[in-house]
Design a protein around this motif. Structure first.
Motif, PDB file in Angstrom:
ATOM      1  N   UNK A 342     -11.654   5.239   9.692  1.00  0.00           N
ATOM      2  CA  UNK A 342     -11.105   6.566   9.346  1.00  0.00           C
ATOM      3  C   UNK A 342     -10.421   6.560   7.982  1.00  0.00           C
ATOM      4  N   UNK A 343     -10.798   7.478   7.082  1.00  0.00           N
ATOM      5  CA  UNK A 343     -10.248   7.478   5.714  1.00  0.00           C
ATOM      6  C   UNK A 343      -8.757   7.799   5.662  1.00  0.00           C
ATOM      7  N   UNK A 344      -8.193   8.426   6.699  1.00  0.00           N
ATOM      8  CA  UNK A 344      -6.772   8.782   6.664  1.00  0.00           C
ATOM      9  C   UNK A 344      -5.875   7.555   6.582  1.00  0.00           C
ATOM     10  N   UNK A 345      -6.418   6.374   6.929  1.00  0.00           N
ATOM     11  CA  UNK A 345      -5.619   5.156   6.868  1.00  0.00           C
ATOM     12  C   UNK A 345      -5.617   4.531   5.484  1.00  0.00           C
ATOM     13  N   UNK A 346      -6.481   5.027   4.596  1.00  0.00           N
ATOM     14  CA  UNK A 346      -6.689   4.349   3.316  1.00  0.00           C
ATOM     15  C   UNK A 346      -6.309   5.246   2.143  1.00  0.00           C
ATOM     16  N   UNK A 347      -5.168   5.822   2.192  1.00  0.00           N
ATOM     17  CA  UNK A 347      -4.705   6.716   1.118  1.00  0.00           C
ATOM     18  C   UNK A 347      -3.763   6.018   0.147  1.00  0.00           C
ATOM     19  N   UNK A 348      -3.391   4.787   0.445  1.00  0.00           N
ATOM     20  CA  UNK A 348      -2.413   4.085  -0.385  1.00  0.00           C
ATOM     21  C   UNK A 348      -0.989   4.282   0.117  1.00  0.00           C
ATOM     22  N   UNK A 349      -0.825   5.025   1.198  1.00  0.00           N
ATOM     23  CA  UNK A 349       0.517   5.301   1.733  1.00  0.00           C
ATOM     24  C   UNK A 349       0.729   4.713   3.126  1.00  0.00           C
ATOM     25  N   UNK A 350      -0.321   4.207   3.726  1.00  0.00           N
ATOM     26  CA  UNK A 350      -0.219   3.696   5.094  1.00  0.00           C
ATOM     27  C   UNK A 350      -0.143   2.177   5.069  1.00  0.00           C
ATOM     28  N   UNK A 351       0.931   1.619   5.659  1.00  0.00           N
ATOM     29  CA  UNK A 351       1.105   0.173   5.681  1.00  0.00           C
ATOM     30  C   UNK A 351       0.654  -0.404   7.015  1.00  0.00           C
ATOM     31  N   UNK A 352       0.012  -1.576   6.984  1.00  0.00           N
ATOM     32  CA  UNK A 352      -0.460  -2.237   8.197  1.00  0.00           C
ATOM     33  C   UNK A 352       0.088  -3.646   8.264  1.00  0.00           C
ATOM     34  N   UNK A 353      -0.006  -4.239   9.460  1.00  0.00           N
ATOM     35  CA  UNK A 353       0.339  -5.646   9.586  1.00  0.00           C
ATOM     36  C   UNK A 353      -0.694  -6.468   8.821  1.00  0.00           C
ATOM     37  N   UNK A 354      -0.275  -7.672   8.449  1.00  0.00           N
ATOM     38  CA  UNK A 354      -1.168  -8.515   7.649  1.00  0.00           C
ATOM     39  C   UNK A 354      -2.465  -8.812   8.394  1.00  0.00           C
ATOM     40  N   UNK A 355      -2.356  -9.130   9.673  1.00  0.00           N
ATOM     41  CA  UNK A 355      -3.531  -9.497  10.463  1.00  0.00           C
ATOM     42  C   UNK A 355      -4.478  -8.318  10.614  1.00  0.00           C
ATOM     43  N   UNK A 356      -3.922  -7.163  10.964  1.00  0.00           N
ATOM     44  CA  UNK A 356      -4.756  -5.968  11.143  1.00  0.00           C
ATOM     45  C   UNK A 356      -5.428  -5.574   9.841  1.00  0.00           C
ATOM     46  N   UNK A 357      -4.675  -5.634   8.765  1.00  0.00           N
ATOM     47  CA  UNK A 357      -5.212  -5.250   7.465  1.00  0.00           C
ATOM     48  C   UNK A 357      -6.348  -6.167   7.046  1.00  0.00           C
ATOM     49  N   UNK A 358      -6.141  -7.463   7.198  1.00  0.00           N
ATOM     50  CA  UNK A 358      -7.184  -8.407   6.802  1.00  0.00           C
ATOM     51  C   UNK A 358      -8.472  -8.208   7.594  1.00  0.00           C
ATOM     52  N   UNK A 359      -8.317  -7.892   8.864  1.00  0.00           N
ATOM     53  CA  UNK A 359      -9.509  -7.656   9.685  1.00  0.00           C
ATOM     54  C   UNK A 359     -10.268  -6.432   9.201  1.00  0.00           C
ATOM     55  N   UNK A 360      -9.548  -5.383   8.866  1.00  0.00           N
ATOM     56  CA  UNK A 360     -10.190  -4.153   8.388  1.00  0.00           C
ATOM     57  C   UNK A 360     -10.838  -4.375   7.010  1.00  0.00           C
ATOM     58  N   UNK A 361     -10.121  -5.084   6.150  1.00  0.00           N
ATOM     59  CA  UNK A 361     -10.667  -5.331   4.813  1.00  0.00           C
ATOM     60  C   UNK A 361     -11.935  -6.173   4.873  1.00  0.00           C
ATOM     61  N   UNK A 362     -11.954  -7.119   5.750  1.00  0.00           N
ATOM     62  CA  UNK A 362     -13.099  -8.018   5.868  1.00  0.00           C
ATOM     63  C   UNK A 362     -14.343  -7.279   6.340  1.00  0.00           C
ATOM     64  N   UNK A 363     -14.126  -6.250   7.139  1.00  0.00           N
ATOM     65  CA  UNK A 363     -15.269  -5.532   7.719  1.00  0.00           C
ATOM     66  C   UNK A 363     -15.659  -4.288   6.934  1.00  0.00           C
ATOM     67  N   UNK A 364     -14.917  -3.969   5.876  1.00  0.00           N
ATOM     68  CA  UNK A 364     -15.226  -2.752   5.120  1.00  0.00           C
ATOM     69  C   UNK A 364     -15.253  -3.056   3.628  1.00  0.00           C
ATOM     70  N   UNK A 365     -16.449  -3.105   3.017  1.00  0.00           N
ATOM     71  CA  UNK A 365     -16.563  -3.423   1.584  1.00  0.00           C
ATOM     72  C   UNK A 365     -16.132  -2.272   0.673  1.00  0.00           C
ATOM     73  N   UNK A 366     -15.860  -1.101   1.236  1.00  0.00           N
ATOM     74  CA  UNK A 366     -15.502   0.070   0.424  1.00  0.00           C
ATOM     75  C   UNK A 366     -13.995   0.238   0.256  1.00  0.00           C
TER      76      UNK A 366
END
Length: 372
Positions: A342-366
């Motif tokens: 969901x793009x609403x999580x990627x606006x530059x204003x939403x903070x995530x835990x390190x583990x959750x963020x890394x998992x999302x980044x690894x699976x999304x090249x965009x």
């Protein structure tokens, strides 16, 4: 600007002369022109009596609490007086207001008990009392002054502090000064119970569990310690944390006392004190994108003499002194792809835990990462 008291004055209403300044320390500090300008706020109408009044005029700030004692024994059936303070117009005087209020209460009590103000002989004692008040309040912020056998004036300036931030369960409290200087008996029972668990590494929720104290009570107790500057807050220690230096890190080179405090803090107990060059090099190695784990691997030789949790992770000394700050990871979506999260999580204003963020980044090249 400091709240230094420049003058203490005693004003009263004379039956024939009207409002006047009877005593002031130092003498002639309040000019006739200034008094004429503000006298309606010094000796006031009934609506403003027994209320704190602050007036700024001609570069001075006057604080007083006009008193009126009604009784048929007085001329015009009332005794009106005011013991006030004068400061620079730019001074912050909130801390002085309770002093003025308390002084008016003392003088009212003395008058009702012994006629201290209305008796001319007793009233002359005010001048040395005012001199002592001015000297001791400016020097130490406190004053204990015996008036007679049964009355003593006790005054103390209370420092005005900002409200502390809300304490969260993931915050980590750490003492701002050596724990050995902390007087445990001065605090409430809840605070005394959690003190042994405040070490700069346990977070609030862990302190609550290990001390067997309800979480909200721990948060309130720590917030109280934070208000009085006994503790400060740092982030939870993790090897995945990322930090960067601030301009304040220069004080580690310029300030000898900061150097000594830092070296004492980061050197392992029983080891020879590490040198400043190693510590400064480690701090400068903290850059965006470099985790503490990376830094530990890079400077393994320096870490033989240094407690890596306090210097490299900056969970205690670095953050406490503002030498470094923690960087957080913020994801930003760079292109539209319906298959992405969901793009609403990627606006530059939403903070995530390190583990959750890394998992999302690894699976999304965009997605790219913004450190801030």
């Amino acid at each position: 600007m400091a709240r230094r008291i420049e003058c203490i004055f005693f004003s009263e209403f004379h039956p024939t002369l009207g409002p006047k300044i009877t005593y002031q320390v130092p003498e002639e500090y309040i000019s006739r022109e200034l008094f004429d300008t503000v006298q309606v706020y010094i000796i006031t109408k009934p609506e403003l009596q027994n209320k704190l009044i602050t007036v700024t005029a001609m570069g001075k700030k006057l604080i007083g609490c006009p008193v009126c004692i009604e009784h048929k024994k007085y001329s015009r059936n009332a005794l009106l007086f005011n013991l006030g303070l004068v400061c620079d117009a730019q001074s912050k005087t909130c801390a002085l207001e309770p002093i003025v209020k308390k002084l008016s209460g003392y003088l009212t009590t003395l008058e009702l008990e012994s006629g201290f103000i209305s008796n001319e002989e007793c009233k002359q004692k005010l001048l040395p009392i005012m001199s002592t008040l001015l000297e001791e309040l400016n020097a130490t912020g406190a004053c204990t002054l015996p008036i007679d056998e049964s009355n003593t004036i006790h005054l103390k300036l209370i420092e005005q502090r900002k409200d502390p931030p809300i304490v969260q369960e993931y915050d980590v409290p750490v003492f701002t000064k050596c724990k050995d200087y902390f007087i445990k008996s001065q605090w409430d029972l809840t605070t005394q119970q959690i003190l042994p668990y405040i070490d700069g590494f346990r977070h609030i929720q862990k302190i609550s569990a290990e001390a067997d104290v309800e979480l909200n009570l721990v948060r309130i107790a720590v917030q109280n310690l934070l208000y009085y500057g006994v503790v400060t807050m740092v982030s939870i220690f993790q090897y995945s944390n990322v930090y960067c230096t601030t301009p304040t890190v220069q004080s580690l080179i310029d300030n000898k006392s900061i150097q000594e405090e830092c070296l004492q803090y980061v050197t392992k107990q029983g080891q020879k004190q590490t040198n400043l060059r190693d510590v400064f090099q480690l701090y400068c190695g903290l850059t965006p994108g470099t985790t503490v784990r990376d830094l530990c691997s890079r400077y393994s030789q320096q870490l033989q003499k240094v407690d890596e949790r306090s210097v490299l992770c900056a969970d205690i000394f670095g953050l406490m002194k503002g030498l470094i700050r923690r960087l957080q990871k913020y994801p930003v979506k760079v292109c539209r792809d319906e298959r992405s999260r969901p793009p609403r999580l990627y606006t530059g204003c939403h903070r995530m835990s390190y583990k959750e963020l890394d998992e999302r980044l690894e699976n999304d090249p965009n997605i790219i990462v913004c450190w801030k």
